[in-house]
Design a protein around this motif. Structure first.
Motif, PDB file in Angstrom:
ATOM      1  N   LEU A  17       0.838  -1.191   0.000  1.00 57.73           N
ATOM      2  CA  LEU A  17       0.000   0.000   0.000  1.00 57.73           C
ATOM      3  C   LEU A  17       0.875   1.243   0.000  1.00 57.73           C
ATOM      4  O   LEU A  17       1.947   1.249   0.596  1.00 57.73           O
ATOM      5  N   PRO A  18       0.439   2.309  -0.654  1.00 55.06           N
ATOM      6  CA  PRO A  18       1.257   3.517  -0.673  1.00 55.06           C
ATOM      7  C   PRO A  18       1.409   4.107   0.725  1.00 55.06           C
ATOM      8  O   PRO A  18       0.513   4.025   1.547  1.00 55.06           O
ATOM      9  N   VAL A  19       2.566   4.687   0.968  1.00 53.37           N
ATOM     10  CA  VAL A  19       2.856   5.306   2.256  1.00 53.37           C
ATOM     11  C   VAL A  19       2.609   6.798   2.118  1.00 53.37           C
ATOM     12  O   VAL A  19       2.787   7.365   1.056  1.00 53.37           O
ATOM     13  N   SER A  20       2.219   7.436   3.201  1.00 51.82           N
ATOM     14  CA  SER A  20       2.043   8.876   3.117  1.00 51.82           C
ATOM     15  C   SER A  20       3.410   9.538   2.982  1.00 51.82           C
ATOM     16  O   SER A  20       4.390   9.101   3.566  1.00 51.82           O
ATOM     17  N   ILE A  21       3.445  10.567   2.185  1.00 48.83           N
ATOM     18  CA  ILE A  21       4.690  11.295   1.972  1.00 48.83           C
ATOM     19  C   ILE A  21       4.500  12.735   2.398  1.00 48.83           C
ATOM     20  O   ILE A  21       3.379  13.211   2.528  1.00 48.83           O
ATOM     21  N   ALA A  22       5.605  13.379   2.631  1.00 52.87           N
ATOM     22  CA  ALA A  22       5.535  14.791   2.999  1.00 52.87           C
ATOM     23  C   ALA A  22       5.090  15.598   1.783  1.00 52.87           C
ATOM     24  O   ALA A  22       5.301  15.203   0.649  1.00 52.87           O
ATOM     25  N   ALA A  23       4.463  16.700   2.026  1.00 54.50           N
ATOM     26  CA  ALA A  23       4.049  17.624   0.972  1.00 54.50           C
ATOM     27  C   ALA A  23       4.726  18.961   1.261  1.00 54.50           C
ATOM     28  O   ALA A  23       5.249  19.162   2.350  1.00 54.50           O
ATOM     29  N   PRO A  24       4.743  19.869   0.285  1.00 57.20           N
ATOM     30  CA  PRO A  24       5.377  21.170   0.539  1.00 57.20           C
ATOM     31  C   PRO A  24       4.879  21.848   1.814  1.00 57.20           C
ATOM     32  O   PRO A  24       5.655  22.449   2.544  1.00 57.20           O
ATOM     33  N   GLU A  25       3.587  21.711   2.111  1.00 53.67           N
ATOM     34  CA  GLU A  25       3.086  22.323   3.347  1.00 53.67           C
ATOM     35  C   GLU A  25       3.621  21.602   4.584  1.00 53.67           C
ATOM     36  O   GLU A  25       3.805  22.208   5.633  1.00 53.67           O
ATOM     37  N   ASP A  26       3.918  20.276   4.468  1.00 52.84           N
ATOM     38  CA  ASP A  26       4.549  19.556   5.573  1.00 52.84           C
ATOM     39  C   ASP A  26       5.968  20.061   5.797  1.00 52.84           C
ATOM     40  O   ASP A  26       6.427  20.144   6.931  1.00 52.84           O
ATOM     41  N   VAL A  27       6.661  20.379   4.705  1.00 53.75           N
ATOM     42  CA  VAL A  27       8.009  20.928   4.822  1.00 53.75           C
ATOM     43  C   VAL A  27       7.938  22.295   5.498  1.00 53.75           C
ATOM     44  O   VAL A  27       8.741  22.601   6.385  1.00 53.75           O
ATOM     45  N   ASP A  28       6.970  23.104   5.111  1.00 52.31           N
ATOM     46  CA  ASP A  28       6.802  24.413   5.756  1.00 52.31           C
ATOM     47  C   ASP A  28       6.534  24.245   7.249  1.00 52.31           C
ATOM     48  O   ASP A  28       7.067  24.991   8.070  1.00 52.31           O
ATOM     49  N   ALA A  29       5.736  23.255   7.614  1.00 42.85           N
ATOM     50  CA  ALA A  29       5.449  22.996   9.033  1.00 42.85           C
ATOM     51  C   ALA A  29       6.712  22.522   9.755  1.00 42.85           C
ATOM     52  O   ALA A  29       6.953  22.912  10.904  1.00 42.85           O
ATOM     53  N   ALA A  30       7.521  21.687   9.097  1.00 45.82           N
ATOM     54  CA  ALA A  30       8.767  21.213   9.702  1.00 45.82           C
ATOM     55  C   ALA A  30       9.750  22.366   9.883  1.00 45.82           C
ATOM     56  O   ALA A  30      10.455  22.436  10.895  1.00 45.82           O
ATOM     57  N   VAL A  31       9.810  23.271   8.918  1.00 45.79           N
ATOM     58  CA  VAL A  31      10.671  24.463   9.036  1.00 45.79           C
ATOM     59  C   VAL A  31      10.194  25.315  10.202  1.00 45.79           C
ATOM     60  O   VAL A  31      10.997  25.775  11.026  1.00 45.79           O
ATOM     61  N   ALA A  32       8.878  25.523  10.319  1.00 45.71           N
ATOM     62  CA  ALA A  32       8.323  26.325  11.412  1.00 45.71           C
ATOM     63  C   ALA A  32       8.580  25.664  12.763  1.00 45.71           C
ATOM     64  O   ALA A  32       8.850  26.349  13.753  1.00 45.71           O
ATOM     65  N   GLU A  33       8.508  24.331  12.810  1.00 43.31           N
ATOM     66  CA  GLU A  33       8.762  23.628  14.068  1.00 43.31           C
ATOM     67  C   GLU A  33      10.214  23.790  14.511  1.00 43.31           C
ATOM     68  O   GLU A  33      10.503  23.936  15.693  1.00 43.31           O
ATOM     69  N   LEU A  34      11.121  23.786  13.552  1.00 43.99           N
ATOM     70  CA  LEU A  34      12.544  23.886  13.873  1.00 43.99           C
ATOM     71  C   LEU A  34      12.988  25.329  14.131  1.00 43.99           C
ATOM     72  O   LEU A  34      13.791  25.580  15.020  1.00 43.99           O
ATOM     73  N   PHE A  35      12.457  26.280  13.347  1.00 43.93           N
ATOM     74  CA  PHE A  35      12.940  27.657  13.407  1.00 43.93           C
ATOM     75  C   PHE A  35      11.925  28.663  13.960  1.00 43.93           C
ATOM     76  O   PHE A  35      12.200  29.859  13.987  1.00 43.93           O
ATOM     77  N   GLY A  36      10.764  28.210  14.335  1.00 44.45           N
ATOM     78  CA  GLY A  36       9.754  29.138  14.836  1.00 44.45           C
ATOM     79  C   GLY A  36       9.026  29.834  13.702  1.00 44.45           C
ATOM     80  O   GLY A  36       8.968  29.334  12.584  1.00 44.45           O
ATOM     81  N   ASN A  37       8.491  31.002  13.975  1.00 43.19           N
ATOM     82  CA  ASN A  37       7.677  31.700  12.971  1.00 43.19           C
ATOM     83  C   ASN A  37       8.489  32.578  12.023  1.00 43.19           C
ATOM     84  O   ASN A  37       7.936  33.381  11.298  1.00 43.19           O
ATOM     85  N   ARG A  38       9.805  32.414  12.022  1.00 42.87           N
ATOM     86  CA  ARG A  38      10.639  33.194  11.093  1.00 42.87           C
ATOM     87  C   ARG A  38      10.534  32.594   9.685  1.00 42.87           C
ATOM     88  O   ARG A  38      10.490  31.386   9.521  1.00 42.87           O
ATOM     89  N   THR A  39      10.526  33.459   8.683  1.00 42.39           N
ATOM     90  CA  THR A  39      10.416  33.014   7.295  1.00 42.39           C
ATOM     91  C   THR A  39      11.774  33.096   6.617  1.00 42.39           C
ATOM     92  O   THR A  39      12.407  34.153   6.615  1.00 42.39           O
TER      93      THR A  39
END
Length: 157
Positions: free
Chosen positions: A31-53
């Motif tokens: 069965l296919p596995v869920s993969i990250a999406a660009p918005e997941d990457v944005d969430a991971a960046v926010a989790e690591l660096f906070g609300n800085r862009t």
């Protein structure tokens, strides 16, 4: 006693039922596995660096344009920084948009590193964009990316 007998020792278990069950269980592993999406990457960046862009620039990501095997793809990230006590890279984080887990690696650096670059090998779950974000000593974030076409994917589990 009826003339019809089953070869199965278990009551109600027939070969056809057993085969269907085995195929259902075996098919579940594909069965296919869920993969990250660009918005997941944005969430991971926010989790690591906070609300800085992160701003685009200063970060150069290099991966082969075509990777025959996603199990070991060479990666290099270079950040434009003088690496002095006042102006240096604190962290380089690497993210993959198509891997099951968006954050691939997190490297911590300091002014004594002398060189704001890393080299490694990563697994890629398919053709995708690899993004790197560098955190500078002044708190600013910079990013860059590269794309690779993967012919044999990894990270499928």
């Amino acid at each position: 006693m009826s003339g019809k007998q089953h070869s199965s020792k278990l009551p109600g278990l027939r070969r056809r039922t057993l085969l269907k069950g085995a195929l259902a269980v075996g098919g579940a592993t594909y069965l296919p596995v869920s993969i990250a999406a660009p918005e997941d990457v944005d969430a991971a960046v926010a989790e690591l660096f906070g609300n800085r862009t992160p701003q685009a620039g200063k970060v150069t990501v290099k991966i082969p344009p075509i990777s025959e095997n996603g199990y070991s793809v060479p990666l290099s990230v270079k950040v434009d920084s003088p690496m002095t006590a006042q102006d240096h890279v604190v962290r380089i984080a690497v993210f993959a948009e198509e891997n099951p887990i968006a954050l691939v690696a997190n490297f911590e650096l300091g002014p004594r590193a002398g060189n704001a670059s890393i080299q490694s090998r990563i697994r890629m779950g398919g053709s995708q964009r690899i993004r790197a974000v560098a955190e500078m000593s002044d708190g600013s974030l910079w990013s860059g990316y590269a794309f690779s076409i993967v012919t044999l994917a990894a990270c499928v589990v």
